[in-house]
Write an enzyme that holds these catalytic residues in place. Structure first.
Site, PDB file in Angstrom:
ATOM      1  N   LYS A 139       5.324 -43.980   2.143  1.00 24.69           N
ATOM      2  CA  LYS A 139       6.589 -43.471   2.656  1.00 24.69           C
ATOM      3  C   LYS A 139       7.242 -42.554   1.642  1.00 24.69           C
ATOM      4  CE  LYS A 139      11.118 -45.208   3.730  1.00 24.69           C
ATOM      5  NZ  LYS A 139      12.041 -46.283   3.571  1.00 24.69           N
ATOM      6  N   LYS A 175       6.481 -46.409  -2.044  1.00 25.19           N
ATOM      7  CA  LYS A 175       7.719 -45.816  -1.535  1.00 25.19           C
ATOM      8  C   LYS A 175       8.332 -44.965  -2.621  1.00 25.19           C
ATOM      9  CE  LYS A 175      12.204 -47.051   0.405  1.00 25.19           C
ATOM     10  NZ  LYS A 175      13.031 -48.159   0.910  1.00 25.19           N
TER      11      LYS A 175
HETATM   12  C1  PBG Z   1      15.717 -49.588   2.783  1.00 26.13           C
HETATM   13  C2  PBG Z   1      15.055 -48.499   3.519  1.00 26.13           C
HETATM   14  C3  PBG Z   1      15.297 -47.112   3.471  1.00 26.13           C
HETATM   15  C4  PBG Z   1      14.471 -46.549   4.430  1.00 26.13           C
HETATM   16  C5  PBG Z   1      13.751 -47.577   5.015  1.00 26.13           C
HETATM   17  N1  PBG Z   1      14.105 -48.766   4.420  1.00 26.13           N
HETATM   18  C6  PBG Z   1      16.285 -46.328   2.716  1.00 26.13           C
HETATM   19  C7  PBG Z   1      16.215 -46.153   1.273  1.00 26.13           C
HETATM   20  O1  PBG Z   1      15.298 -46.551   0.573  1.00 26.13           O
HETATM   21  O2  PBG Z   1      17.217 -45.589   0.815  1.00 26.13           O
HETATM   22  C8  PBG Z   1      14.409 -45.094   4.765  1.00 26.13           C
HETATM   23  C9  PBG Z   1      13.885 -44.773   6.110  1.00 26.13           C
HETATM   24  C10 PBG Z   1      14.184 -43.405   6.584  1.00 26.13           C
HETATM   25  O3  PBG Z   1      14.647 -42.530   5.839  1.00 26.13           O
HETATM   26  O4  PBG Z   1      13.931 -43.174   7.774  1.00 26.13           O
HETATM   27  N2  PBG Z   1      15.484 -49.652   1.440  1.00 26.13           N
END
Ligand code: PBG
Length: 346
Positions: free
Chosen positions: A270, A217
């Protein structure tokens, strides 16, 4: 030249090898693109309804269905409305949903995340009854639950304290598994998160609950609209000390390897579109299902351009999902899931 040589049927015995004029030697891939049926026949990648997971946002209250300003077509829903959406998702043939909680109260630790009557916990129970065929995935993270908006407990330097956060993650995982989550998806990028969640689940006899790790991520600008929806924008700083640097791909393989070793059943990359190279490398290297998250900013870009008449929404949606699959995703988390399923059903 003989008729058979020109047709590519090879030389006739008494002629020897034919000398083809150059125009016959051109490769002609366009032959296979001539009609819609031909193109269908040779298509390498198909997006199916089976590949799509719908992300949903749960809020307190009843009868609530508020559109997220930066994500047209995406709503924050109270449990009663969310249940209706899940029924529809099941009827559309989607395999599952992933739930994000938007709690009313926040504190420094994000304690509402593991409360027995937490918002996601209550939603999971209702969804299980209303749409039993759907796979129920619960996101594990604290950014929606903490008053500072970071993904865990802060240390005295205001950085996220990794190991203190792991303890809370275990509580959150157990609480959501108790409430009926079949898959937990830790998204906070804490070191060791998969091992500690796996151990906690196994000890509590939740050995059948699987872990979909947000292993790879990135610290991405494309999460902006999600933070609007979930109210999870950090009050200060950013997430660069825990989420990955967009410049790094080798590090992604390391993160994925660590999570597989720790017992991750599935991996996620992601965001999706800007990281298709990373997705392909993870897919090639690991023998577990790999998914991609087409995140809020990717969705918002397509919606915004389409609203301006600058892009064809349906085509952009189809193309982006097809390409994410082509790059190696076994399935995709996408805010387009319902719309795409409707299109595929038609
Ligand atoms: C929680 C999380 C996030 C997303 C999914 N789980 C936000 C972040 O890391 O700030 C983002 C998903 C999206 O942008 O659709 N940590």
């Amino acid at each position: 030249m003989s008729f058979s040589a020109a047709k590519g049927l090879g030389p006739t015995p008494d002629e020897g090898a034919p000398v083809l004029p150059p125009e016959y030697l051109i490769e002609r891939p366009r032959r296979l693109r001539r009609t819609p049926a031909l193109r269908r026949l040779v298509r390498e990648t198909q997006v199916s309804r089976d590949d799509l997971i719908l992300p949903l946002f749960v809020v307190e209250g009843s009868g609530v269905r508020q559109e997220v300003r930066s994500m047209p077509g995406v709503f924050r829903e109270s449990v009663d409305k969310l249940v209706e959406t899940c029924r529809e998702a099941e009827q559309l043939g989607l395999p599952g949903v992933i739930l994000f909680g938007v709690p009313e109260t926040k504190d420094p630790e994000g304690r509402a995340a593991w409360s027995t009557d937490g918002i996601v916990q209550r939603a999971l129970e209702k969804v299980e009854r209303a749409a039993p065929g759907l796979v129920r995935i619960a996101d594990l993270c604290f950014c929606e639950y903490t008053d500072h908006g970071h993904c865990g407990v802060l240390d005295d330097q205001n950085d996220v304290d990794n190991d203190a956060t792991l303890e809370n993650l275990e509580l959150q995982a157990l609480s959501l598994a108790d409430a009926g989550a079949q898959i937990v998806a830790p998204s906070g990028m804490m070191d060791g998160m998969v091992a500690s969640i796996r151990a906690a689940l196994d000890e509590a006899r939740h050995d059948q609950v699987s872990i979909l790790s947000y292993a790879v991520k990135y610290a991405s600008a494309f999460y902006g609209p999600f933070r609007d929806a979930a109210g999870s924008t950090p009050a200060f700083g950013d997430r660069a000390t825990y989420q990955m640097d967009p410049a790094n791909a080798r590090e992604a393989l390391k993160e994925a390897a660590l999570d597989v070793d720790q017992g991750a059943d599935m991996l996620m990359v992601k965001p999706a579109l800007p990281y298709l190279d990373v997705l392909r490398r993870v897919k090639d290297k690991f023998d577990v299902p790999v998914c991609a998250y087409q995140v809020s900013g990717e969705y918002a870009m397509i919606q915004a351009a389409a609203q301006n008449g600058w892009i064809d929404r349906e085509r952009a949606m189809r193309e982006s999902l097809t390409c994410i699959k082509r790059a190696g995703a076994d399935f995709v988390l996408t805010y387009f899931a319902r719309e795409m399923a409707r299109l595929l059903k038609a």
